[in-house]
Write a protein that holds these residues in place. Sequence first.
Motif, mmCIF file in Angstrom:
data_model
loop_
_atom_site.group_PDB
_atom_site.id
_atom_site.type_symbol
_atom_site.label_atom_id
_atom_site.label_comp_id
_atom_site.label_asym_id
_atom_site.label_seq_id
_atom_site.Cartn_x
_atom_site.Cartn_y
_atom_site.Cartn_z
ATOM 1 N N LYS A 25 -34.874 -29.100 35.816
ATOM 2 C CA LYS A 25 -34.091 -30.194 36.377
ATOM 3 C C LYS A 25 -34.923 -31.092 37.289
ATOM 4 N N SER A 26 -36.005 -30.566 37.831
ATOM 5 C CA SER A 26 -36.774 -31.334 38.802
ATOM 6 C C SER A 26 -37.778 -32.282 38.161
ATOM 7 N N ARG A 27 -38.112 -32.055 36.893
ATOM 8 C CA ARG A 27 -39.108 -32.926 36.272
ATOM 9 C C ARG A 27 -38.959 -32.886 34.760
ATOM 10 N N LEU A 28 -39.367 -33.961 34.140
ATOM 11 C CA LEU A 28 -39.335 -34.061 32.692
ATOM 12 C C LEU A 28 -40.731 -34.436 32.226
ATOM 13 N N ASP A 29 -41.307 -33.635 31.365
ATOM 14 C CA ASP A 29 -42.647 -33.927 30.858
ATOM 15 C C ASP A 29 -42.647 -35.249 30.100
ATOM 16 N N VAL A 30 -43.732 -35.981 30.271
ATOM 17 C CA VAL A 30 -43.890 -37.233 29.552
ATOM 18 C C VAL A 30 -44.270 -36.954 28.104
ATOM 19 N N CYS A 31 -45.018 -35.882 27.887
ATOM 20 C CA CYS A 31 -45.432 -35.502 26.539
ATOM 21 C C CYS A 31 -44.736 -34.211 26.134
ATOM 22 N N PHE A 32 -44.409 -34.120 24.868
ATOM 23 C CA PHE A 32 -43.761 -32.936 24.341
ATOM 24 C C PHE A 32 -44.663 -32.284 23.308
ATOM 25 N N HIS A 33 -44.720 -30.967 23.348
ATOM 26 C CA HIS A 33 -45.461 -30.228 22.335
ATOM 27 C C HIS A 33 -44.625 -30.167 21.063
ATOM 28 N N GLU A 34 -45.302 -29.936 19.956
ATOM 29 C CA GLU A 34 -44.636 -29.928 18.652
ATOM 30 C C GLU A 34 -43.463 -28.947 18.603
ATOM 31 N N ASN A 35 -43.639 -27.752 19.177
ATOM 32 C CA ASN A 35 -42.541 -26.774 19.146
ATOM 33 C C ASN A 35 -41.378 -27.210 20.033
ATOM 34 N N GLN A 36 -41.666 -27.920 21.137
ATOM 35 C CA GLN A 36 -40.590 -28.442 21.983
ATOM 36 C C GLN A 36 -39.775 -29.478 21.217
ATOM 37 N N ILE A 37 -40.475 -30.310 20.470
ATOM 38 C CA ILE A 37 -39.801 -31.351 19.683
ATOM 39 C C ILE A 37 -38.848 -30.709 18.678
ATOM 40 N N GLU A 38 -39.321 -29.709 17.966
ATOM 41 C CA GLU A 38 -38.471 -29.013 16.993
ATOM 42 C C GLU A 38 -37.282 -28.353 17.671
ATOM 43 N N ASN A 39 -37.528 -27.691 18.803
ATOM 44 C CA ASN A 39 -36.450 -26.999 19.518
ATOM 45 C C ASN A 39 -35.396 -27.969 20.016
ATOM 46 N N ILE A 40 -35.817 -29.096 20.577
ATOM 47 C CA ILE A 40 -34.862 -30.084 21.088
ATOM 48 C C ILE A 40 -34.079 -30.690 19.933
ATOM 49 N N ARG A 41 -34.744 -31.007 18.843
ATOM 50 C CA ARG A 41 -34.065 -31.588 17.679
ATOM 51 C C ARG A 41 -33.040 -30.597 17.106
ATOM 52 N N ASP A 42 -33.425 -29.329 16.988
ATOM 53 C CA ASP A 42 -32.487 -28.310 16.488
ATOM 54 C C ASP A 42 -31.294 -28.150 17.424
ATOM 55 N N TRP A 43 -31.568 -28.105 18.732
ATOM 56 C CA TRP A 43 -30.498 -27.974 19.723
ATOM 57 C C TRP A 43 -29.551 -29.163 19.633
ATOM 58 N N ALA A 44 -30.104 -30.380 19.570
ATOM 59 C CA ALA A 44 -29.277 -31.582 19.510
ATOM 60 C C ALA A 44 -28.429 -31.596 18.236
ATOM 61 N N SER A 45 -28.986 -31.129 17.134
ATOM 62 C CA SER A 45 -28.235 -31.068 15.879
ATOM 63 C C SER A 45 -27.059 -30.106 15.986
ATOM 64 N N GLU A 46 -27.291 -28.966 16.605
ATOM 65 C CA GLU A 46 -26.204 -27.993 16.801
ATOM 66 C C GLU A 46 -25.138 -28.545 17.732
ATOM 67 N N GLN A 47 -25.564 -29.182 18.822
ATOM 68 C CA GLN A 47 -24.619 -29.744 19.781
ATOM 69 C C GLN A 47 -23.804 -30.870 19.157
ATOM 70 N N LEU A 48 -24.429 -31.638 18.277
ATOM 71 C CA LEU A 48 -23.719 -32.716 17.595
ATOM 72 C C LEU A 48 -22.545 -32.145 16.802
ATOM 73 N N GLN A 49 -22.755 -31.036 16.124
ATOM 74 C CA GLN A 49 -21.683 -30.410 15.355
ATOM 75 C C GLN A 49 -20.581 -29.876 16.252
ATOM 76 N N VAL A 50 -20.952 -29.358 17.423
ATOM 77 C CA VAL A 50 -19.992 -28.723 18.323
ATOM 78 C C VAL A 50 -19.193 -29.732 19.141
ATOM 79 N N LYS A 51 -19.867 -30.727 19.714
ATOM 80 C CA LYS A 51 -19.159 -31.618 20.628
ATOM 81 C C LYS A 51 -19.480 -33.095 20.433
ATOM 82 N N GLY A 52 -19.901 -33.460 19.240
ATOM 83 C CA GLY A 52 -20.300 -34.840 19.010
ATOM 84 C C GLY A 52 -19.273 -35.724 18.333
ATOM 85 N N PHE A 53 -18.107 -35.157 17.972
ATOM 86 C CA PHE A 53 -17.116 -35.935 17.237
ATOM 87 C C PHE A 53 -15.743 -35.830 17.880
ATOM 88 N N ASP A 54 -14.960 -36.892 17.730
ATOM 89 C CA ASP A 54 -13.590 -36.854 18.231
ATOM 90 C C ASP A 54 -12.665 -36.292 17.146
#
Length: 75
Positions: A25-54
């Motif tokens: 919470k205190s800082r956000l990296d300016v650069c992301f490693h390849e595995n971070q990118i995959e993890n964030i994309r996968d997480w966002a995809s799951e969250q979209l299914q759970v709470k992304g639609f009305d």
Amino acid sequence: MKEYKIKLSLKEVEYLINNYHDLKKSRLDVCFHENQIENIRDWASEQLQVKGFDSDYELNENGKVLESLIDSFYR
């Protein structure tokens, strides 16, 4: 490990900080490693299914941000 610079809007950064558990919470990296990118994309995809639609299956505000994050982290 290769790092990537990803341009995010303030809304996307705030959403990640407040919702993605692997970011400090205190800082956000300016650069992301390849595995971070995959993890964030996968997480966002799951969250979209759970709470992304009305109830009419239209994107809600969460969904709009999540869809934008998925696009931003696509490699």
